[in-house]
Design a protein around this motif. Structure first.
Motif, PDB file in Angstrom:
ATOM      1  N   THR A 289       0.839  -1.201   0.000  1.00  0.00           N
ATOM      2  CA  THR A 289       0.000   0.000   0.000  1.00  0.00           C
ATOM      3  C   THR A 289       0.872   1.249   0.000  1.00  0.00           C
ATOM      4  OG1 THR A 289      -1.764  -1.168   1.180  1.00  0.00           O
ATOM      5  CG2 THR A 289      -1.813   1.240   1.236  1.00  0.00           C
ATOM      6  N   LEU A 290       1.911   1.251   0.830  1.00  0.00           N
ATOM      7  CA  LEU A 290       2.814   2.404   0.869  1.00  0.00           C
ATOM      8  C   LEU A 290       3.502   2.603  -0.477  1.00  0.00           C
ATOM      9  CD1 LEU A 290       4.503   1.904   4.378  1.00  0.00           C
ATOM     10  CD2 LEU A 290       2.820   3.650   3.761  1.00  0.00           C
ATOM     11  N   LEU A 291       3.806   1.491  -1.154  1.00  0.00           N
ATOM     12  CA  LEU A 291       4.525   1.574  -2.419  1.00  0.00           C
ATOM     13  C   LEU A 291       3.593   1.814  -3.612  1.00  0.00           C
ATOM     14  CD1 LEU A 291       7.171  -1.261  -1.890  1.00  0.00           C
ATOM     15  CD2 LEU A 291       7.595   1.202  -1.923  1.00  0.00           C
ATOM     16  N   SER A 292       2.396   2.294  -3.323  1.00  0.00           N
ATOM     17  CA  SER A 292       1.527   2.724  -4.426  1.00  0.00           C
ATOM     18  C   SER A 292       2.105   3.961  -5.103  1.00  0.00           C
ATOM     19  CB  SER A 292       0.113   3.016  -3.913  1.00  0.00           C
ATOM     20  OG  SER A 292       0.136   4.050  -2.928  1.00  0.00           O
ATOM     21  N   VAL A 293       3.031   4.631  -4.418  1.00  0.00           N
ATOM     22  CA  VAL A 293       3.816   5.718  -5.017  1.00  0.00           C
ATOM     23  C   VAL A 293       5.283   5.336  -4.873  1.00  0.00           C
ATOM     24  CG1 VAL A 293       2.103   7.490  -4.528  1.00  0.00           C
ATOM     25  CG2 VAL A 293       3.875   7.008  -2.835  1.00  0.00           C
ATOM     26  N   PRO A 294       6.160   5.751  -5.786  1.00  0.00           N
ATOM     27  CA  PRO A 294       7.572   5.363  -5.689  1.00  0.00           C
ATOM     28  C   PRO A 294       8.224   5.917  -4.425  1.00  0.00           C
ATOM     29  CG  PRO A 294       7.050   6.170  -7.890  1.00  0.00           C
ATOM     30  CD  PRO A 294       5.872   6.498  -7.023  1.00  0.00           C
ATOM     31  N   PRO A 346      18.497   8.455  -5.941  1.00  0.00           N
ATOM     32  CA  PRO A 346      18.599   7.086  -5.439  1.00  0.00           C
ATOM     33  C   PRO A 346      17.401   6.238  -5.869  1.00  0.00           C
ATOM     34  CG  PRO A 346      17.965   8.566  -3.679  1.00  0.00           C
ATOM     35  CD  PRO A 346      18.306   9.438  -4.852  1.00  0.00           C
ATOM     36  N   VAL A 347      17.610   4.949  -5.875  1.00  0.00           N
ATOM     37  CA  VAL A 347      16.613   4.063  -6.432  1.00  0.00           C
ATOM     38  C   VAL A 347      15.310   4.123  -5.634  1.00  0.00           C
ATOM     39  CG1 VAL A 347      17.435   2.069  -5.065  1.00  0.00           C
ATOM     40  CG2 VAL A 347      16.160   1.697  -7.211  1.00  0.00           C
ATOM     41  N   THR A 348      14.195   4.163  -6.352  1.00  0.00           N
ATOM     42  CA  THR A 348      12.885   4.080  -5.722  1.00  0.00           C
ATOM     43  C   THR A 348      12.212   2.795  -6.179  1.00  0.00           C
ATOM     44  OG1 THR A 348      11.853   5.342  -7.518  1.00  0.00           O
ATOM     45  CG2 THR A 348      12.591   6.584  -5.581  1.00  0.00           C
ATOM     46  N   TYR A 349      11.246   2.356  -5.393  1.00  0.00           N
ATOM     47  CA  TYR A 349      10.514   1.119  -5.682  1.00  0.00           C
ATOM     48  C   TYR A 349       9.022   1.424  -5.704  1.00  0.00           C
ATOM     49  CZ  TYR A 349      14.894  -1.262  -4.678  1.00  0.00           C
ATOM     50  OH  TYR A 349      16.202  -1.687  -4.717  1.00  0.00           O
ATOM     51  N   THR A 350       8.294   0.621  -6.455  1.00  0.00           N
ATOM     52  CA  THR A 350       6.849   0.786  -6.533  1.00  0.00           C
ATOM     53  C   THR A 350       6.193  -0.578  -6.632  1.00  0.00           C
ATOM     54  OG1 THR A 350       5.048   1.894  -7.724  1.00  0.00           O
ATOM     55  CG2 THR A 350       6.844   1.002  -9.048  1.00  0.00           C
ATOM     56  N   ALA A 351       4.975  -0.671  -6.143  1.00  0.00           N
ATOM     57  CA  ALA A 351       4.220  -1.919  -6.221  1.00  0.00           C
ATOM     58  C   ALA A 351       3.819  -2.185  -7.669  1.00  0.00           C
ATOM     59  CB  ALA A 351       2.986  -1.840  -5.336  1.00  0.00           C
ATOM     60  N   VAL A 352       3.714  -3.467  -8.022  1.00  0.00           N
ATOM     61  CA  VAL A 352       3.260  -3.847  -9.372  1.00  0.00           C
ATOM     62  C   VAL A 352       2.086  -4.799  -9.281  1.00  0.00           C
ATOM     63  CG1 VAL A 352       5.502  -3.491 -10.418  1.00  0.00           C
ATOM     64  CG2 VAL A 352       4.954  -5.735  -9.481  1.00  0.00           C
TER      65      VAL A 352
END
Length: 352
Positions: A289-294, A346-352
């Motif tokens: 849920t938090l990673l709905s944004v990068p 720096p690298v960001t992550y997002t949900a898929v």
């Protein structure tokens, strides 16, 4: 007053203090064998901790000089710290899993400034703000006696704990169970003997930090200055995945009683395993849920739920929190539920 507890069947525990640490104590276990007493872990390398350990061993009816061997559940300094002093005083052997023994060797060969430089680079890559990273860059200049820093000169083990095998302890049946996750070479030790009070279950389990009654052990990354940057040569480690698999393995053992390295002994290991599996499942769902944004790992750590607000988490604990956030991200990536954003730095992550 040193606290010594008799758990029956030739097993006692000694509460050895950890200086300036909320955990308070490490429970060091003394196990009687036909060849002499054997310790499971030793405690933090500190004069007061050493005095407590020595007094506790005396309270068990023996002495440090009589210790036959030391079995280490994992390499962290609140477990392995006093092993060298015990060996010097007794001639005891020290046994550890090969994966953690390799970390001990690398730690002894890496100068402290190398660790600080690695930590600074790692935190910078995670998106940590400059004001957090700067003290690590300055730290090497302030070092005067690096060999006295806790954890930088751990004792080299002289025996290897082999998963699945019985340890060579005459008169006892203590089998090594490899439980990576908290560290790559963490082991639990299954005492395959009837419980002295005939509690139902399969013997007793010395669980180290793998299975604790009321807290969840830290799950970070396995990297250090000598492994960082070369993981691409093989499969990238997944410490949280390792931990969850190890939990299920321990749950299937169904010991009558668990003797952990912190807090207190407890029963019903399968229920505690189920609680921890549910906790991590819920946490991973929340992170998606938090990673709905990068987000960078640092930003994710800021938003995760801890035992206190982020603003109240001390400097060193924030480093641990970011490592734990990265371990969870790595699990989500491994499961195909998250991915790195191409070109982010720096690298960001997002949900898929």
């Amino acid at each position: 007053m040193t606290q010594v507890t008799d758990h029956g069947g030739g097993v006692r525990s000694i509460s050895v203090p950890i200086p300036d640490n909320p955990l308070g104590h490490t429970l060091v276990y003394l196990v009687d064998t036909d060849a002499g007493p054997v310790l499971v872990d030793t405690g933090w390398d500190d004069p007061a901790s050493w005095d407590t350990l020595a007094e506790g061993i005396t309270g068990c009816g023996t002495s440090v000089a009589e210790i036959h061997g030391v079995v280490i559940t994992h390499h962290h300094p609140d477990h392995h710290g006093l092993s060298g002093r015990v060996r010097e005083a007794s001639g005891a052997w020290i046994a550890m899993h090969a994966a953690d023994a390799a970390i001990v060797r690398r730690t002894r060969e890496t100068r402290p400034e190398g660790w600080f430089a690695y930590m600074a680079a790692k935190l910078e890559a995670s998106g940590a703000p400059e004001e957090h990273v700067a003290p690590l860059r300055e730290a090497p200049r302030s070092l005067r006696r690096p060999s006295t820093l806790p954890g930088f000169s751990p004792a080299l083990p002289d025996r290897e704990i082999v998963p699945g095998e019985l340890l060579p302890l005459p008169g006892r049946r203590l089998r090594a169970v490899w439980t990576p996750g908290h560290t790559p070479g963490h082991v639990c030790l299954h005492l395959e003997e009837a419980h002295p009070d005939r509690l139902p279950g399969n013997g007793r389990l010395f669980s180290g930090d793998h299975l604790l009654p009321r807290i969840t052990p830290h799950i970070g990354l396995y990297e250090d200055p000598d492994t960082h940057g070369i993981e691409g040569l093989g499969e990238i480690a997944d410490p949280l995945g390792d931990y969850l698999d190890s939990l299920e393995r321990v749950g299937r053992l169904a010991p009558a009683e668990v003797l952990p390295a912190h807090q207190h002994v407890f029963t019903d290991a399968p229920s505690r395993v189920a609680e921890l599996l549910a906790h991590h499942k819920e946490r991973l769902t929340g992170l998606l849920t938090l990673l709905s944004v990068p987000l960078t790992p640092w930003q994710l750590a800021e938003r995760m739920e801890w035992n206190r607000p982020w603003a109240d988490i001390p400097y060193g604990s924030r480093n641990i929190a970011v490592s734990e956030a990265e371990a969870h991200i790595r699990r989500l990536v491994k499961l195909g539920r998250a991915e790195a954003v191409t070109g982010s730095d720096p690298v960001t992550y997002t949900a898929v």
